[in-house]
Design a protein around this motif. Sequence first.
Motif, PDB file in Angstrom:
ATOM      1  N   MET A  44     -11.726  18.552  -6.265  1.00  0.00           N
ATOM      2  CA  MET A  44     -10.674  18.043  -7.141  1.00  0.00           C
ATOM      3  C   MET A  44     -10.425  16.556  -6.920  1.00  0.00           C
ATOM      4  SD  MET A  44      -8.062  21.311  -6.857  1.00  0.00           S
ATOM      5  CE  MET A  44      -6.814  20.617  -7.942  1.00  0.00           C
ATOM      6  N   VAL A  45     -10.866  16.034  -5.777  1.00  0.00           N
ATOM      7  CA  VAL A  45     -10.714  14.601  -5.488  1.00  0.00           C
ATOM      8  C   VAL A  45     -12.023  13.916  -5.857  1.00  0.00           C
ATOM      9  CG1 VAL A  45     -10.260  12.868  -3.726  1.00  0.00           C
ATOM     10  CG2 VAL A  45      -9.085  15.086  -3.642  1.00  0.00           C
ATOM     11  N   ARG A  46     -11.987  13.045  -6.862  1.00  0.00           N
ATOM     12  CA  ARG A  46     -13.208  12.450  -7.385  1.00  0.00           C
ATOM     13  C   ARG A  46     -13.425  11.011  -6.929  1.00  0.00           C
ATOM     14  NH1 ARG A  46     -15.232  15.720 -11.341  1.00  0.00           N
ATOM     15  NH2 ARG A  46     -14.686  17.846 -10.678  1.00  0.00           N
ATOM     16  N   GLY A  47     -12.382  10.344  -6.542  1.00  0.00           N
ATOM     17  CA  GLY A  47     -12.553   8.965  -6.124  1.00  0.00           C
ATOM     18  C   GLY A  47     -11.352   8.473  -5.343  1.00  0.00           C
ATOM     19  N   ILE A  48     -11.615   7.647  -4.330  1.00  0.00           N
ATOM     20  CA  ILE A  48     -10.551   7.071  -3.509  1.00  0.00           C
ATOM     21  C   ILE A  48     -10.870   5.597  -3.281  1.00  0.00           C
ATOM     22  CG2 ILE A  48      -9.356   7.118  -1.285  1.00  0.00           C
ATOM     23  CD1 ILE A  48     -10.184  10.055  -1.019  1.00  0.00           C
ATOM     24  N   ASP A  49      -9.868   4.763  -3.500  1.00  0.00           N
ATOM     25  CA  ASP A  49     -10.032   3.331  -3.235  1.00  0.00           C
ATOM     26  C   ASP A  49      -8.712   2.818  -2.663  1.00  0.00           C
ATOM     27  OD1 ASP A  49     -11.475   0.752  -3.468  1.00  0.00           O
ATOM     28  OD2 ASP A  49      -9.821   0.279  -4.835  1.00  0.00           O
ATOM     29  N   VAL A  50      -8.799   1.993  -1.643  1.00  0.00           N
ATOM     30  CA  VAL A  50      -7.602   1.438  -1.016  1.00  0.00           C
ATOM     31  C   VAL A  50      -7.709  -0.074  -0.993  1.00  0.00           C
ATOM     32  CG1 VAL A  50      -6.108   1.448   1.014  1.00  0.00           C
ATOM     33  CG2 VAL A  50      -7.438   3.496   0.437  1.00  0.00           C
ATOM     34  N   ALA A  51      -6.696  -0.741  -1.524  1.00  0.00           N
ATOM     35  CA  ALA A  51      -6.668  -2.205  -1.532  1.00  0.00           C
ATOM     36  C   ALA A  51      -5.237  -2.693  -1.509  1.00  0.00           C
ATOM     37  CB  ALA A  51      -7.382  -2.753  -2.777  1.00  0.00           C
ATOM     38  N   ASP A  52      -4.969  -3.645  -0.614  1.00  0.00           N
ATOM     39  CA  ASP A  52      -3.639  -4.279  -0.527  1.00  0.00           C
ATOM     40  C   ASP A  52      -2.524  -3.242  -0.366  1.00  0.00           C
ATOM     41  OD1 ASP A  52      -4.835  -6.795  -0.874  1.00  0.00           O
ATOM     42  OD2 ASP A  52      -4.749  -6.573  -3.060  1.00  0.00           O
ATOM     43  N   GLY A  53      -2.776  -2.191   0.412  1.00  0.00           N
ATOM     44  CA  GLY A  53      -1.748  -1.202   0.697  1.00  0.00           C
ATOM     45  C   GLY A  53      -1.560  -0.160  -0.391  1.00  0.00           C
ATOM     46  N   THR A  54      -2.335  -0.244  -1.466  1.00  0.00           N
ATOM     47  CA  THR A  54      -2.236   0.739  -2.546  1.00  0.00           C
ATOM     48  C   THR A  54      -3.472   1.638  -2.541  1.00  0.00           C
ATOM     49  OG1 THR A  54      -0.900  -0.701  -3.970  1.00  0.00           O
ATOM     50  CG2 THR A  54      -2.084   1.104  -5.041  1.00  0.00           C
ATOM     51  N   ALA A  55      -3.251   2.932  -2.491  1.00  0.00           N
ATOM     52  CA  ALA A  55      -4.344   3.898  -2.537  1.00  0.00           C
ATOM     53  C   ALA A  55      -4.473   4.434  -3.959  1.00  0.00           C
ATOM     54  CB  ALA A  55      -4.091   5.048  -1.568  1.00  0.00           C
ATOM     55  N   ARG A  56      -5.646   4.258  -4.522  1.00  0.00           N
ATOM     56  CA  ARG A  56      -5.920   4.787  -5.855  1.00  0.00           C
ATOM     57  C   ARG A  56      -6.748   6.057  -5.705  1.00  0.00           C
ATOM     58  NH1 ARG A  56      -5.960  -0.675  -6.014  1.00  0.00           N
ATOM     59  NH2 ARG A  56      -4.633  -1.644  -7.609  1.00  0.00           N
ATOM     60  N   ASP A  68       2.380  16.914  -3.512  1.00  0.00           N
ATOM     61  CA  ASP A  68       1.754  17.038  -2.187  1.00  0.00           C
ATOM     62  C   ASP A  68       0.740  15.929  -1.939  1.00  0.00           C
ATOM     63  OD1 ASP A  68       3.295  19.264  -1.817  1.00  0.00           O
ATOM     64  OD2 ASP A  68       1.648  20.718  -2.071  1.00  0.00           O
ATOM     65  N   VAL A  69       0.007  15.552  -2.989  1.00  0.00           N
ATOM     66  CA  VAL A  69      -0.970  14.463  -2.847  1.00  0.00           C
ATOM     67  C   VAL A  69      -0.262  13.156  -2.525  1.00  0.00           C
ATOM     68  CG1 VAL A  69      -2.580  12.998  -4.137  1.00  0.00           C
ATOM     69  CG2 VAL A  69      -2.809  15.490  -4.217  1.00  0.00           C
ATOM     70  N   ARG A  70       0.791  12.856  -3.266  1.00  0.00           N
ATOM     71  CA  ARG A  70       1.527  11.606  -3.018  1.00  0.00           C
ATOM     72  C   ARG A  70       2.106  11.582  -1.606  1.00  0.00           C
ATOM     73  NH1 ARG A  70       2.215   8.394  -7.332  1.00  0.00           N
ATOM     74  NH2 ARG A  70       1.873   9.294  -9.417  1.00  0.00           N
ATOM     75  N   ASP A  71       2.700  12.697  -1.197  1.00  0.00           N
ATOM     76  CA  ASP A  71       3.294  12.747   0.143  1.00  0.00           C
ATOM     77  C   ASP A  71       2.231  12.568   1.223  1.00  0.00           C
ATOM     78  OD1 ASP A  71       5.748  13.170  -1.019  1.00  0.00           O
ATOM     79  OD2 ASP A  71       5.780  15.342  -0.638  1.00  0.00           O
ATOM     80  N   ALA A  72       1.073  13.220   1.040  1.00  0.00           N
ATOM     81  CA  ALA A  72       0.012  13.135   2.050  1.00  0.00           C
ATOM     82  C   ALA A  72      -0.544  11.725   2.146  1.00  0.00           C
ATOM     83  CB  ALA A  72      -1.103  14.121   1.703  1.00  0.00           C
ATOM     84  N   VAL A  73      -0.762  11.087   1.003  1.00  0.00           N
ATOM     85  CA  VAL A  73      -1.352   9.746   1.011  1.00  0.00           C
ATOM     86  C   VAL A  73      -0.360   8.716   1.552  1.00  0.00           C
ATOM     87  CG1 VAL A  73      -2.347   7.926  -0.419  1.00  0.00           C
ATOM     88  CG2 VAL A  73      -2.931  10.317  -0.864  1.00  0.00           C
ATOM     89  N   LEU A  74       0.895   8.836   1.180  1.00  0.00           N
ATOM     90  CA  LEU A  74       1.900   7.887   1.664  1.00  0.00           C
ATOM     91  C   LEU A  74       2.139   8.023   3.164  1.00  0.00           C
ATOM     92  CD1 LEU A  74       4.527   7.974  -1.243  1.00  0.00           C
ATOM     93  CD2 LEU A  74       3.073   6.046  -0.567  1.00  0.00           C
ATOM     94  N   ALA A 128       1.732   2.454  -1.353  1.00  0.00           N
ATOM     95  CA  ALA A 128       1.902   2.956  -2.715  1.00  0.00           C
ATOM     96  C   ALA A 128       0.696   3.797  -3.099  1.00  0.00           C
ATOM     97  CB  ALA A 128       2.056   1.787  -3.693  1.00  0.00           C
ATOM     98  N   VAL A 129       0.912   4.675  -4.070  1.00  0.00           N
ATOM     99  CA  VAL A 129      -0.161   5.555  -4.551  1.00  0.00           C
ATOM    100  C   VAL A 129      -0.300   5.387  -6.057  1.00  0.00           C
ATOM    101  CG1 VAL A 129      -0.997   7.921  -4.742  1.00  0.00           C
ATOM    102  CG2 VAL A 129       0.329   7.234  -2.741  1.00  0.00           C
ATOM    103  N   ASP A 130      -1.507   5.109  -6.484  1.00  0.00           N
ATOM    104  CA  ASP A 130      -1.832   5.055  -7.913  1.00  0.00           C
ATOM    105  C   ASP A 130      -2.686   6.283  -8.194  1.00  0.00           C
ATOM    106  OD1 ASP A 130      -2.486   4.517 -10.484  1.00  0.00           O
ATOM    107  OD2 ASP A 130      -3.632   2.685 -10.087  1.00  0.00           O
ATOM    108  N   LEU A 131      -2.101   7.285  -8.839  1.00  0.00           N
ATOM    109  CA  LEU A 131      -2.764   8.578  -9.014  1.00  0.00           C
ATOM    110  C   LEU A 131      -3.226   8.748 -10.454  1.00  0.00           C
ATOM    111  CD1 LEU A 131      -3.480  11.199  -7.556  1.00  0.00           C
ATOM    112  CD2 LEU A 131      -1.222  12.080  -8.147  1.00  0.00           C
ATOM    113  N   GLU A 132      -4.517   8.944 -10.625  1.00  0.00           N
ATOM    114  CA  GLU A 132      -5.097   9.210 -11.946  1.00  0.00           C
ATOM    115  C   GLU A 132      -5.445  10.687 -12.017  1.00  0.00           C
ATOM    116  OE1 GLU A 132      -9.278   8.524 -14.296  1.00  0.00           O
ATOM    117  OE2 GLU A 132      -8.550   6.874 -13.040  1.00  0.00           O
ATOM    118  N   ILE A 133      -4.810  11.396 -12.963  1.00  0.00           N
ATOM    119  CA  ILE A 133      -4.981  12.848 -13.049  1.00  0.00           C
ATOM    120  C   ILE A 133      -5.740  13.214 -14.317  1.00  0.00           C
ATOM    121  CG2 ILE A 133      -3.816  15.083 -13.160  1.00  0.00           C
ATOM    122  CD1 ILE A 133      -1.517  13.892 -11.626  1.00  0.00           C
TER     123      ILE A 133
END
Length: 365
Positions: free
Chosen positions: A30-42, A61-67, A74-79
Amino acid sequence: MTSAGPDAVRAALARVQDPEIRRPITELDMVRGIDVADGTARVELRLTIVGCPAADRIERDVRDAVLAVPGVDAVDLEIGVMTPAERDALVTRLRGERRMPFGPGTLTRVIAVTSGKGGVGKSTVTAELAVALASRGLAVGLVDADVFGFSIPGILGVADAKPTQVGDMILPPVAHGVKVISIGMFVDDGTPVSWRGPLLHRTMQQFLTDVFFGDLDVLLLDLPPGTGDVAITLGQLLPNAEVVVVTTPQAAAASVAERSGLVARQTGQTVVGVVENMSGGVFGSGGGDEVARRLEVPVLARIPLSPAVAAAGDAGVPVMLGDASADPADPADPADPAAPAASAVGELADALLARGRGLSGRSLL
């Protein structure tokens, strides 16, 4: 602050489970891509189906786990949603190669609960036993095979619950730690089920193959009373099942209850014991002992007639559980784990677990 990387985020997401499939979302692709830059996880996330009922919980749960990952602010989540091909691949992987996962050779212990006639409390015993086993840390599934008189959803408090369908795979609702499926979840309230043999056979087969229970320690089946089509079908599909016969204390009920055990034996199933329900009340005595004598098996438990059990079934709160508002002094409280009937069901669970299981028909490799 330490800069987080994709590996740290993925490790955190590996602890997030799909609440219906009960597997980590990373394992389910279900997780297709992860990128982290300047404190923001996409994070690119793909849900199994459009309108997934667990979508809000998964996103939270995803936001809580990543934060919680050090260095992520910050979390930028593409669903999105899986394609049909991706979903089919997931279903195939979850199911594996076996189309009858609970047949001979299974590592899951299969226990069928039957009775000679209706009105003996067989479904209540099955539901309470399922909760008792789950409370002991076992992974438990429950198939309500009483198609014409289904009552398990109401007893477990999931009368309004609906299964989720992923492709041709069905995810059962979970009640008090027990994964439950019933025909009552597919028909409208008050709609009678009037099916004949072939449709009953197909329904039971689908419950055992199309419903994804995952890895279970125990699968319980609440059989309809008597010796009809469903009992014969499940005997053919699950000859490895152990059978528990429920009867009342009435001596006159013994011959009727005995027949359900004899039919189970004719299909190769093993009758492991008798439960005398509504014991010590106004229904006489000796029925459980007589059935056990005729079938040459032990009486596993005597469950007393109990207002607490009746109230619990009406409230959809198993008497085994109890809750913060339960009043131990009130014998009719719908949640009273100290009730004598609850203790007796616990003894039944322990007796079945202590009995163990043979290795016949199972691979040791």
